[in-house]
Design a protein around this motif. Structure first.
Motif, PDB file in Angstrom:
ATOM      1  N   SER A 191      88.791  47.357  -1.018  1.00  0.00           N
ATOM      2  CA  SER A 191      88.437  47.682  -2.143  1.00  0.00           C
ATOM      3  C   SER A 191      87.322  48.067  -2.719  1.00  0.00           C
ATOM      4  N   VAL A 244      84.674  43.654  -6.568  1.00  0.00           N
ATOM      5  CA  VAL A 244      84.915  42.330  -6.194  1.00  0.00           C
ATOM      6  C   VAL A 244      85.561  41.484  -7.370  1.00  0.00           C
ATOM      7  N   VAL A 302      89.053  39.115  -6.760  1.00  0.00           N
ATOM      8  CA  VAL A 302      89.383  39.446  -5.278  1.00  0.00           C
ATOM      9  C   VAL A 302      90.294  38.527  -4.558  1.00  0.00           C
ATOM     10  N   LYS A 331      88.246  42.492   2.850  1.00  0.00           N
ATOM     11  CA  LYS A 331      88.869  41.078   2.799  1.00  0.00           C
ATOM     12  C   LYS A 331      89.836  40.788   4.058  1.00  0.00           C
TER      13      LYS A 331
END
Lengths: 201, 121
Positions: free
Chosen positions: A44, A47, A50, A170
């Protein structure tokens, strides 16, 4: 996230991220003495919110271990465990005398264990990136932040606020035997993209 | 043969792990330090034969400590135990005389083997 990369550069960047996370997975397996898998990797350019799993978990306690990157490539990593996951990890890895004690020494040892898990996982990723990109970068001493679930996303956003342009990925790790799914979040400055371009170009 | 060892690591958990391995193998842990300043103090006052040294400490790096030791002629054999696994860090440490560089997470056998080699060498 990698909108500024062409197909070739994107392939290199994705492989690097995957290799880095694989090394972190290996470290985690070795520390926890339990098989771990990488369940999902998300990319992405923001943030914001997230970690959706904590948006509704207002009262839940969450442990965020933060490592600031120092050196040529600026960034930050966060390893996020729920309170239940932390308890499971302690039970698997620490002696009962430490788990069941509320003495300051035991408390320090528990905190130290979590930060050390993060230290080794972050260092595994950093080593991979540093060797591949040819940059000097290290993870600083990690810090543990304990907060309510509802505060996590704001915390991550605030801590990443120094970065004017962020690259963010992530990973959700999964330990089936331990039944834990910690999140491992990385935020880099745009310099990361430039380094990839320089290598491919 | 028992060796006098100083354990340097900012993580209390890591110090405990290392100390347990060393004690189990019959070595004498004469002290521990959680940062660079404390480490340098104890290297000077305790005069350890061997130091297990982390590379990232709150106030300086393990490499910085090795440089200070060299400048001040503080002699001890050093086993670096660190999560930092970059080739450049290992090369720097080796140039400064580190006997062995062990990357965390480490197996007990890695540390014991390094100590055995130190004893034999």
């Amino acid at each position: 996230m990698f909108a500024k990369l062409n197909d070739n550069e994107l392939e290199i960047a994705s492989k690097l991220v995957f290799d880095g996370l694989s090394m972190a997975k290996k470290s985690m397996e070795q520390i926890l003495q339990s098989p771990i898998s990488i369940e999902k990797v998300d990319y992405s350019d923001t943030v914001k919110s997230v970690l959706p799993r904590y948006l509704q978990a207002e009262a839940q306690t969450v442990h965020v271990i933060k490592t600031q990157l120092i050196g040529e490539l600026k960034g930050i990593s966060f390893l996020v465990f729920s309170d239940q996951e932390v308890k499971k990890v302690y039970e698997a890895c620490l002696p009962g005398t430490i788990i069941n004690s509320s003495s300051p020494e035991s408390k320090m040892m528990k905190m130290g264990f979590l930060t050390e898990v993060d230290n080794m996982m972050a260092a595994a990723v950093i080593t991979e990136f540093s060797n591949f990109l040819g940059v000097e970068m290290y993870g600083n001493v990690p810090s543990l932040h304990v907060m309510k679930g509802e505060e996590v996303n704001d915390f991550l956003e605030k801590e990443s606020g120094d970065f004017t342009s962020v690259i963010h990925f992530k990973a959700i790790f999964h330990g089936k035997e331990l039944d834990i799914s910690p999140d491992f979040i990385w935020v880099f400055q745009e310099e990361f993209v430039n380094k990839i371009k320089a290598i491919v170009g | 043969m028992s060796q006098k060892i100083l354990v340097v690591d900012d993580s209390g958990y890591s110090r405990m792990l290392v100390k347990n391995v060393l004690k189990k193998a019959g070595h004498e842990v004469i002290g521990e330090a959680k940062d660079g300043a404390e480490a340098l103090d104890k290297i000077e006052s305790l005069k350890p034969e061997i130091i297990t040294l982390d590379n990232i400490l709150p106030d300086m790096t393990g490499i910085d400590i090795l440089r200070v030791m060299k400048e001040n002629d503080l002699k001890a054999k050093v086993i670096m135990i660190s999560a930092v696994g970059q080739l450049s860090a290992i090369e720097d440490a080796t140039e400064l005389g580190v006997f062995q560089y062990i990357i965390k997470p480490f197996d007990e056998e890695d540390l014991l083997e390094a100590l055995k080699q130190l004893e034999n060498g």
